[in-house]
Design a protein around this motif. Sequence first.
Motif, PDB file in Angstrom:
ATOM      1  N   THR A 241       0.830  -1.206   0.000  1.00 57.15           N
ATOM      2  CA  THR A 241       0.000   0.000   0.000  1.00 57.15           C
ATOM      3  C   THR A 241       0.862   1.253   0.000  1.00 57.15           C
ATOM      4  O   THR A 241       0.561   2.230  -0.697  1.00 57.15           O
ATOM      5  CB  THR A 241      -0.933   0.007   1.228  1.00 57.15           C
ATOM      6  OG1 THR A 241      -1.740  -1.173   1.210  1.00 57.15           O
ATOM      7  CG2 THR A 241      -1.835   1.229   1.232  1.00 57.15           C
ATOM      8  N   VAL A 242       1.933   1.232   0.781  1.00 54.17           N
ATOM      9  CA  VAL A 242       2.843   2.388   0.820  1.00 54.17           C
ATOM     10  C   VAL A 242       3.408   2.661  -0.566  1.00 54.17           C
ATOM     11  O   VAL A 242       3.419   3.805  -1.038  1.00 54.17           O
ATOM     12  CB  VAL A 242       3.972   2.150   1.843  1.00 54.17           C
ATOM     13  CG1 VAL A 242       5.105   3.153   1.641  1.00 54.17           C
ATOM     14  CG2 VAL A 242       3.420   2.249   3.258  1.00 54.17           C
ATOM     15  N   LEU A 243       3.870   1.624  -1.263  1.00 54.18           N
ATOM     16  CA  LEU A 243       4.432   1.807  -2.603  1.00 54.18           C
ATOM     17  C   LEU A 243       3.382   2.344  -3.571  1.00 54.18           C
ATOM     18  O   LEU A 243       3.663   3.237  -4.392  1.00 54.18           O
ATOM     19  CB  LEU A 243       5.007   0.489  -3.112  1.00 54.18           C
ATOM     20  CG  LEU A 243       6.274   0.011  -2.396  1.00 54.18           C
ATOM     21  CD1 LEU A 243       6.582  -1.438  -2.757  1.00 54.18           C
ATOM     22  CD2 LEU A 243       7.462   0.901  -2.735  1.00 54.18           C
ATOM     23  N   GLU A 244       2.159   1.830  -3.484  1.00 50.74           N
ATOM     24  CA  GLU A 244       1.083   2.311  -4.360  1.00 50.74           C
ATOM     25  C   GLU A 244       0.783   3.780  -4.119  1.00 50.74           C
ATOM     26  O   GLU A 244       0.623   4.557  -5.069  1.00 50.74           O
ATOM     27  CB  GLU A 244      -0.177   1.463  -4.135  1.00 50.74           C
ATOM     28  CG  GLU A 244      -0.053   0.042  -4.660  1.00 50.74           C
ATOM     29  CD  GLU A 244      -1.205  -0.843  -4.226  1.00 50.74           C
ATOM     30  OE1 GLU A 244      -2.041  -0.374  -3.409  1.00 50.74           O
ATOM     31  OE2 GLU A 244      -1.269  -1.996  -4.682  1.00 50.74           O
ATOM     32  N   VAL A 245       0.726   4.177  -2.845  1.00 48.82           N
ATOM     33  CA  VAL A 245       0.416   5.573  -2.521  1.00 48.82           C
ATOM     34  C   VAL A 245       1.566   6.495  -2.903  1.00 48.82           C
ATOM     35  O   VAL A 245       1.349   7.614  -3.393  1.00 48.82           O
ATOM     36  CB  VAL A 245       0.052   5.714  -1.029  1.00 48.82           C
ATOM     37  CG1 VAL A 245      -0.114   7.178  -0.632  1.00 48.82           C
ATOM     38  CG2 VAL A 245      -1.231   4.955  -0.728  1.00 48.82           C
ATOM     39  N   LEU A 246       2.807   6.056  -2.686  1.00 46.50           N
ATOM     40  CA  LEU A 246       3.958   6.855  -3.103  1.00 46.50           C
ATOM     41  C   LEU A 246       3.862   7.198  -4.585  1.00 46.50           C
ATOM     42  O   LEU A 246       4.141   8.332  -5.003  1.00 46.50           O
ATOM     43  CB  LEU A 246       5.262   6.098  -2.835  1.00 46.50           C
ATOM     44  CG  LEU A 246       5.714   5.954  -1.380  1.00 46.50           C
ATOM     45  CD1 LEU A 246       6.938   5.038  -1.296  1.00 46.50           C
ATOM     46  CD2 LEU A 246       6.027   7.298  -0.736  1.00 46.50           C
ATOM     47  N   GLU A 247       3.455   6.221  -5.385  1.00 49.99           N
ATOM     48  CA  GLU A 247       3.351   6.428  -6.824  1.00 49.99           C
ATOM     49  C   GLU A 247       2.114   7.254  -7.190  1.00 49.99           C
ATOM     50  O   GLU A 247       2.213   8.270  -7.895  1.00 49.99           O
ATOM     51  CB  GLU A 247       3.290   5.079  -7.538  1.00 49.99           C
ATOM     52  CG  GLU A 247       3.163   5.186  -9.044  1.00 49.99           C
ATOM     53  CD  GLU A 247       3.083   3.820  -9.702  1.00 49.99           C
ATOM     54  OE1 GLU A 247       3.985   3.509 -10.509  1.00 49.99           O
ATOM     55  OE2 GLU A 247       2.117   3.072  -9.416  1.00 49.99           O
ATOM     56  N   LEU A 270       8.990  -4.621  -6.706  1.00 47.23           N
ATOM     57  CA  LEU A 270       9.376  -3.280  -6.289  1.00 47.23           C
ATOM     58  C   LEU A 270       9.736  -2.392  -7.480  1.00 47.23           C
ATOM     59  O   LEU A 270       9.397  -1.195  -7.502  1.00 47.23           O
ATOM     60  CB  LEU A 270      10.576  -3.391  -5.333  1.00 47.23           C
ATOM     61  CG  LEU A 270      11.150  -2.106  -4.745  1.00 47.23           C
ATOM     62  CD1 LEU A 270      10.108  -1.364  -3.915  1.00 47.23           C
ATOM     63  CD2 LEU A 270      12.375  -2.427  -3.873  1.00 47.23           C
ATOM     64  N   HIS A 271      10.360  -2.958  -8.478  1.00 50.51           N
ATOM     65  CA  HIS A 271      10.871  -2.154  -9.600  1.00 50.51           C
ATOM     66  C   HIS A 271       9.760  -1.601 -10.490  1.00 50.51           C
ATOM     67  O   HIS A 271      10.018  -0.703 -11.302  1.00 50.51           O
ATOM     68  CB  HIS A 271      11.845  -2.990 -10.450  1.00 50.51           C
ATOM     69  CG  HIS A 271      13.144  -3.260  -9.756  1.00 50.51           C
ATOM     70  ND1 HIS A 271      14.211  -2.393  -9.811  1.00 50.51           N
ATOM     71  CD2 HIS A 271      13.533  -4.283  -8.955  1.00 50.51           C
ATOM     72  CE1 HIS A 271      15.208  -2.873  -9.096  1.00 50.51           C
ATOM     73  NE2 HIS A 271      14.826  -4.018  -8.572  1.00 50.51           N
ATOM     74  N   ARG A 272       8.551  -2.090 -10.361  1.00 49.78           N
ATOM     75  CA  ARG A 272       7.504  -1.595 -11.259  1.00 49.78           C
ATOM     76  C   ARG A 272       6.901  -0.267 -10.795  1.00 49.78           C
ATOM     77  O   ARG A 272       6.171   0.386 -11.548  1.00 49.78           O
ATOM     78  CB  ARG A 272       6.401  -2.644 -11.419  1.00 49.78           C
ATOM     79  CG  ARG A 272       5.393  -2.732 -10.291  1.00 49.78           C
ATOM     80  CD  ARG A 272       4.270  -3.689 -10.670  1.00 49.78           C
ATOM     81  NE  ARG A 272       3.262  -3.829  -9.635  1.00 49.78           N
ATOM     82  CZ  ARG A 272       2.231  -2.999  -9.470  1.00 49.78           C
ATOM     83  NH1 ARG A 272       2.097  -1.942 -10.249  1.00 49.78           N
ATOM     84  NH2 ARG A 272       1.347  -3.211  -8.516  1.00 49.78           N
ATOM     85  N   TYR A 273       7.191   0.140  -9.550  1.00 46.95           N
ATOM     86  CA  TYR A 273       6.620   1.382  -9.031  1.00 46.95           C
ATOM     87  C   TYR A 273       7.455   2.581  -9.465  1.00 46.95           C
ATOM     88  O   TYR A 273       8.686   2.572  -9.344  1.00 46.95           O
ATOM     89  CB  TYR A 273       6.527   1.334  -7.500  1.00 46.95           C
ATOM     90  CG  TYR A 273       5.550   0.297  -7.004  1.00 46.95           C
ATOM     91  CD1 TYR A 273       4.190   0.578  -6.926  1.00 46.95           C
ATOM     92  CD2 TYR A 273       5.986  -0.981  -6.647  1.00 46.95           C
ATOM     93  CE1 TYR A 273       3.285  -0.385  -6.498  1.00 46.95           C
ATOM     94  CE2 TYR A 273       5.091  -1.949  -6.211  1.00 46.95           C
ATOM     95  CZ  TYR A 273       3.738  -1.642  -6.142  1.00 46.95           C
ATOM     96  OH  TYR A 273       2.850  -2.599  -5.715  1.00 46.95           O
ATOM     97  N   ARG A 274       6.769   3.612  -9.947  1.00 48.85           N
ATOM     98  CA  ARG A 274       7.453   4.836 -10.366  1.00 48.85           C
ATOM     99  C   ARG A 274       7.474   5.806  -9.188  1.00 48.85           C
ATOM    100  O   ARG A 274       6.423   6.266  -8.724  1.00 48.85           O
ATOM    101  CB  ARG A 274       6.736   5.471 -11.557  1.00 48.85           C
ATOM    102  CG  ARG A 274       6.781   4.600 -12.810  1.00 48.85           C
ATOM    103  CD  ARG A 274       6.413   5.401 -14.031  1.00 48.85           C
ATOM    104  NE  ARG A 274       7.332   6.521 -14.237  1.00 48.85           N
ATOM    105  CZ  ARG A 274       7.190   7.430 -15.203  1.00 48.85           C
ATOM    106  NH1 ARG A 274       6.161   7.350 -16.039  1.00 48.85           N
ATOM    107  NH2 ARG A 274       8.060   8.421 -15.324  1.00 48.85           N
ATOM    108  N   LEU A 275       8.671   6.104  -8.732  1.00 47.15           N
ATOM    109  CA  LEU A 275       8.839   6.947  -7.552  1.00 47.15           C
ATOM    110  C   LEU A 275       9.643   8.199  -7.889  1.00 47.15           C
ATOM    111  O   LEU A 275      10.428   8.691  -7.082  1.00 47.15           O
ATOM    112  CB  LEU A 275       9.520   6.142  -6.435  1.00 47.15           C
ATOM    113  CG  LEU A 275       8.869   4.809  -6.066  1.00 47.15           C
ATOM    114  CD1 LEU A 275       9.684   4.077  -5.013  1.00 47.15           C
ATOM    115  CD2 LEU A 275       7.437   5.008  -5.582  1.00 47.15           C
TER     116      LEU A 275
END
Length: 524
Positions: A241-247, A270-275
């Motif tokens: 959820t944290v990774l989704e919200v960061l993106e 992890l690598h699929r999230y754009r941060l």
Amino acid sequence: MAESWCKELWKKNVAYLGDRPAVIDRGRRLTHAELASRANRLYWALRSRGLEKGERVAILAYNCAEYLEWMQACEKGGFVGVPVNWRLSADNVAFVLDNSESKILLLHEDFVEPVSSIRPQLRNLEHLLVFDATSPPAIGEAYEEALATADSREPEVQMEDEDPAYIIYSSGTTGRPKGVVFTHHMQLESAKAHVTELGLTPQDVALVVMPLFHSGGHATASAIAYVGGINVLLPRFEARTVLEVLEQERVTFVQVVPTMIAALLEQPDLHRYRLDNLKTIQYVGAPMPQSLLEKAARFFGAHRFIQNYGLTENGPLVSTLSREDHLAGLREGASETARKRLGSVGRPHYGLWVRIVDDRGNELPRNTIGEIAVRAETTTPGYWKQQELTRKKIRDGWLFTGDIGLMDQDGYLYLVDRKDDMIVTGGENVYPSYVENVLCRHPAVKEAAVVGLPDEKWGEMVTAAVALWPETVATEEELLEHCKPHLAGYERPKRVVILQELPKSPTGKILRREVRRRLQEKAR
């Protein structure tokens, strides 16, 4: 005494940034103007129920928009806010509410049942306002109904800098929770320190996943609110959820503890999230094991990391290991000095003095281990209803932290351990964090906790519990052998127990006392 400026900062946001987002709470979005209107309604709802300036109003809830409404109502209206740790036992929740003499409690619907069970013990509590309820609450009143019938005009309350603004209670891992008093002046100076050390601006979008009942989450949300940024609130930490919200929310700033970083790195996709928007990862609670920091820097980039050390009694910020320190220590070919500094908690922040003292309070030379003492505008005036403890911990303007450390010749502060966690084995002092750092250098070890267990021969036996990274293997014998070149004989663990997960606090800190209890049970 000067009048408090905290309330003026909330008003400033409406005047200059009124139409901009202030809070994002799982699909709910409030502008600064909308947040202020709801906070004003809450103030008048509390006043109509008899709450006076200086009286306590508590909140028992996950991170949510109502938390910021409560904060603003307290700071503009002169009430003293009491955030309650929702992980406490019902008995300790009752203690906090009774000890603080809270007259009104705001609570999330999830906590109606446990509060109902302790309601007869709450001698001072007169009203309960329940939010997020899907039906009329079993106890108290509906929060939204109370706000709907209240006025939305600004409170006009005279407050002074030294008036209490909050009482923030410790977690109560040793005895009853202790209430740390935050004045309006302390609150404002703490926010200034965070804005300065972290470089916060009105353009920042902060993900607040650290609990708002904790001084770290409280200080971060306050600082972001005061500069007019956006607070994105999550009720609890869950890595995906944290990774989704960061993106999704294009977050620029997030505060975490090292165990949260480890959980993020475990995510297989992890690598699929754009941060791309993420500018700062502030880690708190403990220095990060260097092996974990290096792993995190390889994915997130060293330029994003800032570390802060602090404690509730100081608002909480004490020192900062800067972005530049991380870049210098993590680059290829870094000097030995730069790499060593990654194990520090940085330098004291502006406007704050740190000294290392002996048991009598005398200042020690640089590079000498002793207790960390601090003096700052952010230091608490004391503990609620605990004058003796206040006199013991705050002497001649200096706060004696109970943390053991040293300061090097360049002003970098190194934590050795908590005074209470030191292990004495065969007459020798062993600092658990030092042993834990050695264990974490093993590539299979994700996290470690070292404690002293009772031993007839040595007094205490150095014992370790570790959790491993997924898809790795290590034996107790291998880990004991790993320690030999790095630790003196008396420092080495006599036993290493491999657990699936180490027990943690709501803020993600490893609970050594719970580790000790579990290891003692296994030894029986």
